[in-house]
Design a protein around this motif. Structure first.
Motif, PDB file in Angstrom:
ATOM      1  N   ASP A   1      -9.119  -7.491   5.733  1.00 58.91           N
ATOM      2  CA  ASP A   1      -9.242  -6.141   5.188  1.00 58.91           C
ATOM      3  C   ASP A   1     -10.515  -6.083   4.352  1.00 58.91           C
ATOM      4  OD1 ASP A   1      -7.653  -3.505   4.650  1.00 58.91           O
ATOM      5  OD2 ASP A   1      -8.433  -4.139   2.702  1.00 58.91           O
TER       6      ASP A   1
ATOM      7  N   ALA B   1      -7.769   5.753   8.097  1.00 56.33           N
ATOM      8  CA  ALA B   1      -8.636   4.576   8.066  1.00 56.33           C
ATOM      9  C   ALA B   1      -9.802   4.852   7.126  1.00 56.33           C
ATOM     10  CB  ALA B   1      -9.152   4.264   9.468  1.00 56.33           C
ATOM     11  N   SER B   2     -10.253   3.819   6.425  1.00 61.22           N
ATOM     12  CA  SER B   2     -11.403   3.942   5.540  1.00 61.22           C
ATOM     13  C   SER B   2     -12.690   3.913   6.367  1.00 61.22           C
ATOM     14  CB  SER B   2     -11.415   2.800   4.526  1.00 61.22           C
ATOM     15  OG  SER B   2     -10.289   2.877   3.682  1.00 61.22           O
TER      16      SER B   2
ATOM     17  N   SER C   1      -9.928  -1.617   1.988  1.00 63.19           N
ATOM     18  CA  SER C   1      -9.523  -0.274   2.407  1.00 63.19           C
ATOM     19  C   SER C   1      -8.517   0.330   1.431  1.00 63.19           C
ATOM     20  CB  SER C   1      -8.908  -0.323   3.805  1.00 63.19           C
ATOM     21  OG  SER C   1      -7.711  -1.066   3.777  1.00 63.19           O
TER      22      SER C   1
ATOM     23  N   HIS D   1     -13.115  -0.345   7.272  1.00 63.36           N
ATOM     24  CA  HIS D   1     -11.726  -0.674   6.969  1.00 63.36           C
ATOM     25  C   HIS D   1     -11.428  -2.172   7.068  1.00 63.36           C
ATOM     26  CE1 HIS D   1      -7.587   1.011   6.509  1.00 63.36           C
ATOM     27  NE2 HIS D   1      -7.288  -0.214   6.915  1.00 63.36           N
TER      28      HIS D   1
ATOM     29  N   GLY E   1     -13.586   0.878  11.536  1.00 64.78           N
ATOM     30  CA  GLY E   1     -13.497   1.912  10.516  1.00 64.78           C
ATOM     31  C   GLY E   1     -13.918   3.257  11.066  1.00 64.78           C
TER      32      GLY E   1
END
Length: 148
Positions: A111, A93-94, A114, A97, A79
């Motif tokens: 995941d 991207a978070s 995200s 992520h 992330g």
């Protein structure tokens, strides 16, 4: 144009504006609130015949102009956050992520709630998904490849 048609168009336009605003606020909320934790811990299926065997040596190649290779251990978090094992400089991207982890000798990609999703071989990852050598993942605009 008749007055009734203009009134209907006006209300449809207002509804579209409110829908757009609601989606924008939801996206911002999801990004700010961080990763969503699953309601029940995701238990990937056990690999047959490999229980108790240590996982094979696997490397994760993170693309870009200068690709970097990371050895996969028990777990890697990917992330934008500085607290992640692999920090991605990708605005799509978070903060936290996705994660790659090992269970029963098999590696999985998951995941972490995200905003833009995680893709493995062009398919969206919705639960912990097994990965194999040569598989390609995408997080935002960052390409990843699993190698052994």
């Amino acid at each position: 144009m008749p007055q009734v048609a203009l009134t209907i168009l006006k209300y449809l336009f207002l509804a579209l504006i409110f829908l757009f605003l609601a989606r924008a606020v939801r996206a911002m909320y999801l990004e700010i609130s961080g990763p969503r934790t699953p309601r029940a811990p995701s238990a990937p299926p056990a690999a047959t015949g490999r229980a108790g065997k240590p996982p094979d040596k696997v490397a994760l190649l993170v693309g870009g102009e200068k690709p970097k290779v990371f050895d996969l251990g028990e777990e890697l978090i990917l992330g934008r956050s500085g607290k992640c094992h692999i920090v991605l400089g990708d605005t799509y991207a978070s903060q936290v992520h996705a994660r790659v982890f090992s269970r029963n000798g098999q590696f999985f990609l998951e995941d972490m709630g995200s905003t833009n999703g995680t893709y493995l071989n062009s398919r969206k990852v919705t639960a912990a998904t097994p990965v194999n050598r040569g598989d390609r993942a995408r997080i935002g605009r960052t390409e990843l490849e699993f190698r052994r």
